[in-house]
Design an enzyme around this catalytic site. Structure first.
Site, mmCIF file in Angstrom:
data_model
loop_
_atom_site.group_PDB
_atom_site.id
_atom_site.type_symbol
_atom_site.label_atom_id
_atom_site.label_comp_id
_atom_site.label_asym_id
_atom_site.label_seq_id
_atom_site.Cartn_x
_atom_site.Cartn_y
_atom_site.Cartn_z
ATOM 1 N N ASP A 70 0.856 -1.173 0.000
ATOM 2 C CA ASP A 70 0.000 0.000 0.000
ATOM 3 C C ASP A 70 0.896 1.228 0.000
ATOM 4 O O ASP A 70 1.949 1.220 0.633
ATOM 5 C CB ASP A 70 -0.919 0.033 1.228
ATOM 6 C CG ASP A 70 -1.971 1.120 1.102
ATOM 7 O OD1 ASP A 70 -2.929 0.932 0.326
ATOM 8 O OD2 ASP A 70 -1.825 2.170 1.756
ATOM 9 N N THR A 71 0.482 2.234 -0.736
ATOM 10 C CA THR A 71 1.232 3.490 -0.777
ATOM 11 C C THR A 71 0.300 4.613 -0.344
ATOM 12 O O THR A 71 -0.809 4.735 -0.848
ATOM 13 C CB THR A 71 1.776 3.754 -2.197
ATOM 14 O OG1 THR A 71 2.606 2.651 -2.566
ATOM 15 C CG2 THR A 71 2.589 5.036 -2.250
#
Length: 194
Positions: A70-71
């Site tokens: 996840d960013t």
């Protein structure tokens, strides 16, 4: 025989970054989870939770390793997610203009009951953006589906004079840290079968 590598993401950028390690996923399975931040949740714990929940949401066979990530783009304590409209994207870009912000990329690798995790934080500076630059970027459509309304690997890269940390983390998958986690889970990234 190496375990089967499952990429728990539909992101073409993450698939490309895996290819930099010489890895082609055996299968792509995008998890469907609720990505809403909890009340008062800070960006780094939120990002780590998202990667972990994605990895835990996917069913795995005994010979499979899943990689999820996840960013998150953080401006102070605020999470700038994926904008729902060009108007919201414009609001994000105006907030980022001329300022530094953090990009957190969390990686979670799961094999059976074991989970390996790492979060990488990068500081990114955006130059002051003119209305013309913002409007041209919005018109390109590159902001769609991207945390913080931008992708550093595209046109927006021209607006980033400086960063401290992991460029590939900002793109969506910190390659060095990902390699370490995959090796811990039994995926040989050097091309030698164990």
């Amino acid at each position: 025989m190496r375990p089967r590598l499952i990429l728990g993401s539909a992101s073409p950028r993450r698939k490309d970054l895996l290819a930099q390690l010489g890895l082609e996923p055996d299968e792509i399975r995008a998890p469907d989870i609720d990505e809403t931040p909890l009340n008062g949740e800070l960006p780094r714990p939120y990002c780590a939770r998202m990667a972990r929940e994605k990895a835990e949401a996917l069913p795995l066979g005994a010979d499979e390793v899943v990689l999820c990530a996840d960013t998150t783009v953080a401006l102070g304590r605020r999470i700038l997610g994926k904008p729902q409209s060009a108007g919201e994207a414009a609001e994000f870009l105006l907030k980022l203009s001329g300022r530094r912000h953090r990009v957190i990329s969390a990686v979670a690798v799961r094999r059976g009951d074991r989970l390996w995790e790492r979060a990488v934080e990068t500081v990114v500076k955006v130059k002051p953006l003119s209305d013309m630059e913002i409007n041209a970027y919005l018109a390109s459509g590159e902001w769609q589906g991207k945390a913080g309304a931008y992708g550093i690997q595209g046109r927006f890269g021209a607006f980033i004079p400086w960063l401290q940390g992991s460029f590939t983390g900002v793109v969506g998958l910190p390659v060095a840290e990902t390699a370490h986690l995959l090796e811990a889970a039994g995926i040989d990234i050097h091309g030698v079968d164990a």
